[in-house]
Design an enzyme around this catalytic site. Sequence first.
Site, PDB file in Angstrom:
ATOM      1  N   VAL A  22       0.859  -1.134  -0.389  1.00 41.09           N
ATOM      2  CA  VAL A  22      -0.293   0.021   0.233  1.00 41.09           C
ATOM      3  C   VAL A  22       0.923   1.027  -0.042  1.00 41.09           C
ATOM      4  O   VAL A  22       0.482   2.400  -0.425  1.00 41.09           O
ATOM      5  CB  VAL A  22      -1.280  -0.279   1.008  1.00 41.09           C
ATOM      6  CG1 VAL A  22      -1.994   1.385   1.663  1.00 41.09           C
ATOM      7  CG2 VAL A  22      -1.933  -0.886   1.079  1.00 41.09           C
ATOM      8  N   VAL A  47       5.178 -13.663   0.492  1.00 41.40           N
ATOM      9  CA  VAL A  47       5.704 -13.757   2.210  1.00 41.40           C
ATOM     10  C   VAL A  47       6.305 -15.093   1.625  1.00 41.40           C
ATOM     11  O   VAL A  47       6.139 -16.105   1.469  1.00 41.40           O
ATOM     12  CB  VAL A  47       4.558 -13.990   3.583  1.00 41.40           C
ATOM     13  CG1 VAL A  47       5.537 -14.833   4.567  1.00 41.40           C
ATOM     14  CG2 VAL A  47       3.730 -12.315   3.378  1.00 41.40           C
ATOM     15  N   ARG A  59      20.064 -24.875   3.620  1.00 38.44           N
ATOM     16  CA  ARG A  59      21.340 -24.349   3.145  1.00 38.44           C
ATOM     17  C   ARG A  59      22.458 -24.108   3.982  1.00 38.44           C
ATOM     18  O   ARG A  59      23.587 -24.028   3.692  1.00 38.44           O
ATOM     19  CB  ARG A  59      20.880 -23.916   2.179  1.00 38.44           C
ATOM     20  CG  ARG A  59      21.662 -23.287   1.129  1.00 38.44           C
ATOM     21  CD  ARG A  59      21.444 -23.247  -0.376  1.00 38.44           C
ATOM     22  NE  ARG A  59      20.781 -22.159  -0.296  1.00 38.44           N
ATOM     23  CZ  ARG A  59      20.076 -20.941  -1.094  1.00 38.44           C
ATOM     24  NH1 ARG A  59      21.143 -20.337  -0.710  1.00 38.44           N
ATOM     25  NH2 ARG A  59      19.422 -20.247  -0.481  1.00 38.44           N
ATOM     26  N   ARG A  78       8.923  -6.052  -4.014  1.00 38.29           N
ATOM     27  CA  ARG A  78       9.947  -6.186  -5.799  1.00 38.29           C
ATOM     28  C   ARG A  78       9.276  -5.172  -5.773  1.00 38.29           C
ATOM     29  O   ARG A  78       7.714  -4.863  -6.356  1.00 38.29           O
ATOM     30  CB  ARG A  78       9.404  -7.153  -6.298  1.00 38.29           C
ATOM     31  CG  ARG A  78      10.613  -7.369  -7.292  1.00 38.29           C
ATOM     32  CD  ARG A  78      10.482  -9.018  -8.105  1.00 38.29           C
ATOM     33  NE  ARG A  78      11.233  -9.931  -7.400  1.00 38.29           N
ATOM     34  CZ  ARG A  78      10.557 -11.017  -7.788  1.00 38.29           C
ATOM     35  NH1 ARG A  78      10.407 -11.258  -8.137  1.00 38.29           N
ATOM     36  NH2 ARG A  78      12.111 -12.157  -6.482  1.00 38.29           N
ATOM     37  N   LYS A 113      26.125 -11.069 -10.065  1.00 41.90           N
ATOM     38  CA  LYS A 113      25.787 -12.523  -9.804  1.00 41.90           C
ATOM     39  C   LYS A 113      26.790 -12.912 -10.777  1.00 41.90           C
ATOM     40  O   LYS A 113      26.491 -13.059 -11.849  1.00 41.90           O
ATOM     41  CB  LYS A 113      24.484 -13.063  -9.185  1.00 41.90           C
ATOM     42  CG  LYS A 113      25.040 -12.779  -7.599  1.00 41.90           C
ATOM     43  CD  LYS A 113      23.813 -13.490  -7.213  1.00 41.90           C
ATOM     44  CE  LYS A 113      23.565 -13.430  -5.377  1.00 41.90           C
ATOM     45  NZ  LYS A 113      23.213 -14.443  -4.990  1.00 41.90           N
ATOM     46  N   SER A 115      25.327 -15.532 -11.822  1.00 36.92           N
ATOM     47  CA  SER A 115      24.633 -15.992 -12.888  1.00 36.92           C
ATOM     48  C   SER A 115      23.730 -15.331 -14.206  1.00 36.92           C
ATOM     49  O   SER A 115      23.621 -15.231 -14.849  1.00 36.92           O
ATOM     50  CB  SER A 115      23.005 -16.377 -12.464  1.00 36.92           C
ATOM     51  OG  SER A 115      22.947 -15.075 -10.935  1.00 36.92           O
ATOM     52  N   GLU A 140      13.129  -7.701   2.608  1.00 37.18           N
ATOM     53  CA  GLU A 140      13.939  -7.044   1.688  1.00 37.18           C
ATOM     54  C   GLU A 140      13.522  -6.688   0.682  1.00 37.18           C
ATOM     55  O   GLU A 140      12.158  -7.068  -0.051  1.00 37.18           O
ATOM     56  CB  GLU A 140      14.319  -8.640   1.364  1.00 37.18           C
ATOM     57  CG  GLU A 140      15.368  -8.857   0.159  1.00 37.18           C
ATOM     58  CD  GLU A 140      15.687  -9.982  -0.704  1.00 37.18           C
ATOM     59  OE1 GLU A 140      16.900 -10.768  -0.220  1.00 37.18           O
ATOM     60  OE2 GLU A 140      14.978 -10.717  -1.180  1.00 37.18           O
ATOM     61  N   ALA A 152      15.219 -12.145 -14.365  1.00 35.13           N
ATOM     62  CA  ALA A 152      15.412 -12.708 -13.266  1.00 35.13           C
ATOM     63  C   ALA A 152      14.548 -13.747 -13.063  1.00 35.13           C
ATOM     64  O   ALA A 152      14.197 -15.342 -12.938  1.00 35.13           O
ATOM     65  CB  ALA A 152      15.558 -12.056 -12.062  1.00 35.13           C
ATOM     66  N   HIS A 156      14.435 -17.530 -12.484  1.00 32.32           N
ATOM     67  CA  HIS A 156      14.480 -18.187 -11.340  1.00 32.32           C
ATOM     68  C   HIS A 156      13.232 -19.542 -10.989  1.00 32.32           C
ATOM     69  O   HIS A 156      13.800 -20.650 -11.117  1.00 32.32           O
ATOM     70  CB  HIS A 156      13.264 -17.521 -10.734  1.00 32.32           C
ATOM     71  CG  HIS A 156      13.708 -17.858  -8.851  1.00 32.32           C
ATOM     72  ND1 HIS A 156      12.045 -18.467  -8.875  1.00 32.32           N
ATOM     73  CD2 HIS A 156      14.169 -17.071  -8.573  1.00 32.32           C
ATOM     74  CE1 HIS A 156      12.731 -18.986  -7.369  1.00 32.32           C
ATOM     75  NE2 HIS A 156      13.476 -18.146  -7.363  1.00 32.32           N
TER      76      HIS A 156
HETATM   77  P1  0O2 Z   1      12.523 -16.814  -3.767  1.00 34.40           P
HETATM   78  O1  0O2 Z   1      11.300 -17.329  -4.110  1.00 34.40           O
HETATM   79  O2  0O2 Z   1      12.966 -15.051  -4.242  1.00 34.40           O
HETATM   80  O3  0O2 Z   1      12.131 -16.642  -1.653  1.00 34.40           O
HETATM   81  P2  0O2 Z   1      20.970 -16.346  -1.355  1.00 34.40           P
HETATM   82  O4  0O2 Z   1      20.609 -16.059  -2.868  1.00 34.40           O
HETATM   83  O5  0O2 Z   1      18.958 -16.388  -0.872  1.00 34.40           O
HETATM   84  O6  0O2 Z   1      21.905 -17.853  -0.662  1.00 34.40           O
HETATM   85  P3  0O2 Z   1      20.971 -13.759   0.233  1.00 34.40           P
HETATM   86  O7  0O2 Z   1      21.933 -13.698   0.860  1.00 34.40           O
HETATM   87  O8  0O2 Z   1      20.047 -14.939   1.517  1.00 34.40           O
HETATM   88  O9  0O2 Z   1      21.410 -15.604  -0.518  1.00 34.40           O
HETATM   89  O10 0O2 Z   1      19.915 -13.292  -0.636  1.00 34.40           O
HETATM   90  P4  0O2 Z   1      20.549 -13.167  -2.043  1.00 34.40           P
HETATM   91  O11 0O2 Z   1      21.327 -13.295  -2.646  1.00 34.40           O
HETATM   92  O12 0O2 Z   1      20.894 -11.318  -1.227  1.00 34.40           O
HETATM   93  O13 0O2 Z   1      19.016 -12.366  -2.629  1.00 34.40           O
HETATM   94  C1  0O2 Z   1      18.484 -13.499  -2.547  1.00 34.40           C
HETATM   95  C2  0O2 Z   1      17.315 -13.411  -3.265  1.00 34.40           C
HETATM   96  O14 0O2 Z   1      17.860 -12.740  -4.335  1.00 34.40           O
HETATM   97  C3  0O2 Z   1      16.440 -14.479  -4.329  1.00 34.40           C
HETATM   98  O15 0O2 Z   1      15.882 -15.187  -3.128  1.00 34.40           O
HETATM   99  C4  0O2 Z   1      16.477 -14.153  -5.357  1.00 34.40           C
HETATM  100  O16 0O2 Z   1      14.785 -13.380  -5.437  1.00 34.40           O
HETATM  101  C5  0O2 Z   1      17.096 -13.013  -6.031  1.00 34.40           C
HETATM  102  N1  0O2 Z   1      18.330 -13.473  -6.318  1.00 34.40           N
HETATM  103  C6  0O2 Z   1      19.671 -14.232  -5.573  1.00 34.40           C
HETATM  104  N2  0O2 Z   1      20.564 -14.376  -6.785  1.00 34.40           N
HETATM  105  C7  0O2 Z   1      19.515 -14.853  -7.946  1.00 34.40           C
HETATM  106  C8  0O2 Z   1      20.163 -15.438  -9.149  1.00 34.40           C
HETATM  107  O17 0O2 Z   1      20.745 -15.669  -9.667  1.00 34.40           O
HETATM  108  N3  0O2 Z   1      18.604 -15.824  -9.642  1.00 34.40           N
HETATM  109  C9  0O2 Z   1      17.675 -15.163  -9.662  1.00 34.40           C
HETATM  110  N4  0O2 Z   1      16.743 -15.494 -10.544  1.00 34.40           N
HETATM  111  N5  0O2 Z   1      17.180 -14.563  -7.973  1.00 34.40           N
HETATM  112  C10 0O2 Z   1      18.201 -14.117  -7.693  1.00 34.40           C
HETATM  113  P5  0O2 Z   1      15.034 -16.741  -3.115  1.00 34.40           P
HETATM  114  O18 0O2 Z   1      15.159 -17.129  -1.983  1.00 34.40           O
HETATM  115  O19 0O2 Z   1      16.767 -17.535  -4.235  1.00 34.40           O
HETATM  116  O20 0O2 Z   1      13.981 -17.106  -3.764  1.00 34.40           O
END
Ligand code: 0O2
Length: 266
Positions: A22, A47, A59, A78, A113, A115, A140, A152, A156
């Site tokens: 909002v 969430v 992990r 986002r 990154k 990737s 976040e 992304a 994903h």
């Molecule tokens: P979801 O479904 O969005 O919850 P992590 O990558 O989680 O081990 P960290 O340090 O906790 O590492 O967080 P990071 O990398 O800052 O941000 C995590 C989130 O960023 C991810 O959440 C994704 O949404 C996004 N993200 C980070 N790296 C990538 C990537 O290489 N590709 C894509 N598509 N998204 C990325 P989750 O938990 O993966 O998923």
Amino acid sequence: MEIQLWRSMLCPYETAVRELIVKFEQIREEHKNNDLYSPIEQVTGRVKTVSSILEKMQRKQIPLSNMEELVEDIAGIRLICQFEEDIEVVSAMIKKRSDMVLKLEKDYLTHIKQSGYRSYHMIVYYTVETIDGPKRLQVEIQIRTMAMNFWATIEHSLQYKYRGDIPEHVADRLCNAADAIISLDREMSSVRNEIMDAQISSLFQSNLVRDILNNIECMYRQTSKREIQKIQMEFLRIYNTKDIRQLEHFHHQLDILAEGYQAQSL
Ligand code: 0O2
């Protein structure tokens, strides 16, 4: 925390996500209502699912007792921007707010990154009111362009399909696509001013038409049917000329007329 209490543990995070959606939508609306370009184009939030939280804890070897502190993205927002330049504007806006306190930033725009992932992440503290009193939690906020989001989202789902082990030939294609996204964002940035001008004038016109029609609607109750029909026909005539200055002038005249009717009715 007892594992069976998942649902009540996640409840304040759901509130935070709803509230923040909002609030960010409000920023967008405020810009639009004031004929201003909005650096935020789209807002979404979620969430994290319990299974995704558990996967991350496993992990990263996070014990249950530290989950809320160490899993920083249980609540996620986002913010999608049109241009890369908007990302900085949005992050500065967040830093200035009194209802969010910055914990840390991760700049995957400068530090792409492996990737190919690009985005700007902010972890903020945000307080929600619960039946047990205020609760400060972490959220976040991911800020990225539409093009970055496109990449992304696709990547994903491939990560999910291949369970994090994307075959090399697919990973190579994704890297090429990530490069193409960088070029696309740069190309769009080079015409940012023109695009922004076009969007602002279209916004200005639609707000003008909205205000004129509001005025006509108010006057409908205060003047004769014949008079209002004359005004409406004049509006349509000017509208069809597509001349924004004439429309502005008409709006101004209508304002004066409406004020006159208002004064008469007192
Ligand atoms: P979801 O479904 O969005 O919850 P992590 O990558 O989680 O081990 P960290 O340090 O906790 O590492 O967080 P990071 O990398 O800052 O941000 C995590 C989130 O960023 C991810 O959440 C994704 O949404 C996004 N993200 C980070 N790296 C990538 C990537 O290489 N590709 C894509 N598509 N998204 C990325 P989750 O938990 O993966 O998923």
